[in-house]
Design a protein around this motif. Sequence first.
Motif, PDB file in Angstrom:
ATOM      1  N   LEU B  11       0.858  -1.172   0.000  1.00 25.31           N
ATOM      2  CA  LEU B  11       0.000   0.000   0.000  1.00 25.31           C
ATOM      3  C   LEU B  11       0.899   1.228   0.000  1.00 25.31           C
ATOM      4  CD1 LEU B  11      -2.877   1.097   0.195  1.00 25.31           C
ATOM      5  CD2 LEU B  11      -2.802   0.717   2.661  1.00 25.31           C
ATOM      6  N   VAL B  12       0.818   1.988  -1.085  1.00 27.25           N
ATOM      7  CA  VAL B  12       1.594   3.216  -1.203  1.00 27.25           C
ATOM      8  C   VAL B  12       0.604   4.362  -1.297  1.00 27.25           C
ATOM      9  CG1 VAL B  12       3.318   4.503  -2.509  1.00 27.25           C
ATOM     10  CG2 VAL B  12       3.443   2.005  -2.418  1.00 27.25           C
ATOM     11  N   THR B  13       0.774   5.350  -0.423  1.00 28.25           N
ATOM     12  CA  THR B  13      -0.191   6.430  -0.379  1.00 28.25           C
ATOM     13  C   THR B  13       0.489   7.714   0.086  1.00 28.25           C
ATOM     14  OG1 THR B  13      -2.382   7.038   0.460  1.00 28.25           O
ATOM     15  CG2 THR B  13      -0.870   5.959   1.997  1.00 28.25           C
ATOM     16  N   GLN B  14      -0.224   8.794  -0.032  1.00 26.66           N
ATOM     17  CA  GLN B  14       0.351  10.082   0.359  1.00 26.66           C
ATOM     18  C   GLN B  14      -0.085  10.470   1.753  1.00 26.66           C
ATOM     19  OE1 GLN B  14      -0.918  12.666  -2.887  1.00 26.66           O
ATOM     20  NE2 GLN B  14       1.075  12.436  -3.885  1.00 26.66           N
ATOM     21  N   ASP B  18      -6.564   8.532   3.990  1.00 29.86           N
ATOM     22  CA  ASP B  18      -7.124   7.506   4.875  1.00 29.86           C
ATOM     23  C   ASP B  18      -7.076   6.177   4.127  1.00 29.86           C
ATOM     24  OD1 ASP B  18      -9.890   9.699   5.821  1.00 29.86           O
ATOM     25  OD2 ASP B  18      -7.779   9.714   6.424  1.00 29.86           O
ATOM     26  N   LYS B  19      -6.636   5.128   4.821  1.00 28.78           N
ATOM     27  CA  LYS B  19      -6.555   3.820   4.183  1.00 28.78           C
ATOM     28  C   LYS B  19      -6.992   2.729   5.152  1.00 28.78           C
ATOM     29  CE  LYS B  19      -4.996   4.947   0.142  1.00 28.78           C
ATOM     30  NZ  LYS B  19      -5.842   4.735  -1.058  1.00 28.78           N
ATOM     31  N   SER B  20      -7.365   1.582   4.574  1.00 27.05           N
ATOM     32  CA  SER B  20      -7.742   0.424   5.383  1.00 27.05           C
ATOM     33  C   SER B  20      -6.972  -0.803   4.954  1.00 27.05           C
ATOM     34  CB  SER B  20      -9.245   0.140   5.243  1.00 27.05           C
ATOM     35  OG  SER B  20     -10.010   1.160   5.824  1.00 27.05           O
ATOM     36  N   ILE B  21      -6.704  -1.656   5.922  1.00 22.15           N
ATOM     37  CA  ILE B  21      -6.092  -2.963   5.673  1.00 22.15           C
ATOM     38  C   ILE B  21      -7.063  -4.014   6.210  1.00 22.15           C
ATOM     39  CG2 ILE B  21      -4.099  -4.447   6.035  1.00 22.15           C
ATOM     40  CD1 ILE B  21      -2.519  -1.943   6.848  1.00 22.15           C
ATOM     41  N   ASP B  85       4.022   6.443   9.826  1.00 23.99           N
ATOM     42  CA  ASP B  85       3.165   5.250   9.795  1.00 23.99           C
ATOM     43  C   ASP B  85       3.716   4.204   8.837  1.00 23.99           C
ATOM     44  OD1 ASP B  85       0.211   7.371   9.878  1.00 23.99           O
ATOM     45  OD2 ASP B  85       1.406   6.545  11.531  1.00 23.99           O
ATOM     46  N   SER B  86       4.706   4.575   8.045  1.00 26.69           N
ATOM     47  CA  SER B  86       5.315   3.618   7.117  1.00 26.69           C
ATOM     48  C   SER B  86       5.912   2.459   7.912  1.00 26.69           C
ATOM     49  CB  SER B  86       6.402   4.295   6.280  1.00 26.69           C
ATOM     50  OG  SER B  86       5.849   5.275   5.428  1.00 26.69           O
ATOM     51  N   ALA B  87       5.494   1.261   7.578  1.00 31.67           N
ATOM     52  CA  ALA B  87       5.919   0.066   8.320  1.00 31.67           C
ATOM     53  C   ALA B  87       5.252  -1.132   7.653  1.00 31.67           C
ATOM     54  CB  ALA B  87       5.487   0.160   9.785  1.00 31.67           C
ATOM     55  N   VAL B  88       5.532  -2.295   8.221  1.00 29.16           N
ATOM     56  CA  VAL B  88       4.803  -3.494   7.805  1.00 29.16           C
ATOM     57  C   VAL B  88       3.822  -3.826   8.916  1.00 29.16           C
ATOM     58  CG1 VAL B  88       4.924  -5.887   7.089  1.00 29.16           C
ATOM     59  CG2 VAL B  88       6.797  -4.336   6.508  1.00 29.16           C
ATOM     60  N   PRO B 107       0.672 -12.585   6.043  1.00 32.62           N
ATOM     61  CA  PRO B 107       1.893 -12.287   5.298  1.00 32.62           C
ATOM     62  C   PRO B 107       2.367 -10.845   5.424  1.00 32.62           C
ATOM     63  CG  PRO B 107       0.019 -12.369   3.822  1.00 32.62           C
ATOM     64  CD  PRO B 107      -0.491 -12.791   5.172  1.00 32.62           C
ATOM     65  N   GLY B 108       1.531  -9.997   6.003  1.00 31.40           N
ATOM     66  CA  GLY B 108       1.939  -8.612   6.201  1.00 31.40           C
ATOM     67  C   GLY B 108       1.467  -7.688   5.097  1.00 31.40           C
ATOM     68  N   THR B 109       1.289  -6.430   5.454  1.00 35.26           N
ATOM     69  CA  THR B 109       0.980  -5.360   4.505  1.00 35.26           C
ATOM     70  C   THR B 109       2.046  -4.286   4.654  1.00 35.26           C
ATOM     71  OG1 THR B 109      -1.415  -5.728   4.564  1.00 35.26           O
ATOM     72  CG2 THR B 109      -0.651  -3.540   3.888  1.00 35.26           C
ATOM     73  N   ARG B 110       2.795  -4.062   3.598  1.00 33.02           N
ATOM     74  CA  ARG B 110       3.845  -3.030   3.645  1.00 33.02           C
ATOM     75  C   ARG B 110       3.223  -1.703   3.245  1.00 33.02           C
ATOM     76  NH1 ARG B 110       9.252  -2.783   4.033  1.00 33.02           N
ATOM     77  NH2 ARG B 110       9.414  -5.051   3.924  1.00 33.02           N
ATOM     78  N   LEU B 111       3.133  -0.820   4.221  1.00 38.60           N
ATOM     79  CA  LEU B 111       2.555   0.510   4.004  1.00 38.60           C
ATOM     80  C   LEU B 111       3.677   1.520   3.826  1.00 38.60           C
ATOM     81  CD1 LEU B 111       0.216   2.612   4.048  1.00 38.60           C
ATOM     82  CD2 LEU B 111       0.475   2.651   6.538  1.00 38.60           C
ATOM     83  N   THR B 112       3.628   2.250   2.730  1.00 39.08           N
ATOM     84  CA  THR B 112       4.594   3.313   2.471  1.00 39.08           C
ATOM     85  C   THR B 112       3.842   4.620   2.315  1.00 39.08           C
ATOM     86  OG1 THR B 112       6.061   1.760   1.330  1.00 39.08           O
ATOM     87  CG2 THR B 112       6.465   4.117   0.986  1.00 39.08           C
ATOM     88  N   VAL B 113       4.167   5.567   3.169  1.00 40.55           N
ATOM     89  CA  VAL B 113       3.525   6.880   3.114  1.00 40.55           C
ATOM     90  C   VAL B 113       4.529   7.883   2.557  1.00 40.55           C
ATOM     91  CG1 VAL B 113       2.316   8.662   4.426  1.00 40.55           C
ATOM     92  CG2 VAL B 113       2.136   6.264   5.116  1.00 40.55           C
ATOM     93  N   THR B 114       4.152   8.552   1.481  1.00 48.52           N
ATOM     94  CA  THR B 114       5.079   9.500   0.829  1.00 48.52           C
ATOM     95  C   THR B 114       4.608  10.938   1.021  1.00 48.52           C
ATOM     96  OG1 THR B 114       3.894   9.373  -1.252  1.00 48.52           O
ATOM     97  CG2 THR B 114       5.671   7.786  -0.913  1.00 48.52           C
TER      98      THR B 114
END
Lengths: 108, 114
Positions: B11-14, B18-21, B85-88, B107-114
């Motif tokens: 999940l790559v977002t700015q 707002d996002k959901s997993i 918040d960027s993390a797995v 398996p994890g969700t890798r969240l990247t906030v840019t």
Amino acid sequence: SQQGEEDPQALSIQEGENATMNCSYKTSINNLQWYRQNSGRGLVHLILIRSNEREKHSGRLRVTLDTSKKSSSLLITASRAADTASYFCAQAGTALIFGKGTTLSVSS
Amino acid sequence: DTAVSQTPKYLVTQMGNDKSIKCEQNLGHDTMYWYKQDSKKFLKIMFSYNNKELIINETVPNRFSPKSPDKAHLNLHINSLELGDSAVYFCASSLSGRAGYEQYFGPGTRLTVT
């Protein structure tokens, strides 16, 4: 912080050698668990040792627990390249508290 | 058969979004968890639900809100995303919420906030 510590942080060995990882923890526990995490994957439960046990075996894994020293060790015998992963101990009290992990690299 | 599944995997977002997993387990377990693993692999529990009831709520910003529609699902909604918040994020489940049961991880969700 209640987080435990693993030692060493990183370990590199050759296939066929034994790998020993140590874990120290800070809180009283119901049990202590070891998990493996392959790169980019979730954690996989390996073995659980209860607070009244001193040693436990599972295949090539041997875990010891010393509650007086608040420490545990994980021994992997006859390591294989497929054992390359990060290994975490987790204190089981009201919740699991994970240590910082040992990164094991086994080269063939 | 996947025991604990999470979507999305990446999940790559700015910042500010707002996002959901989503997380689902088919093990019949009563308890589900959310963990955050940082770049140093430090894994910390965020929340735990037992039969749809919140039982552990660690010191997490209230921008994070877990929701459990039933005991097989535990979703994580994050408002106003920040760089930190960027993390797995890992979902896990266990047979019981009582202390000491082994946990099964997704398996994890890798969240990247840019």
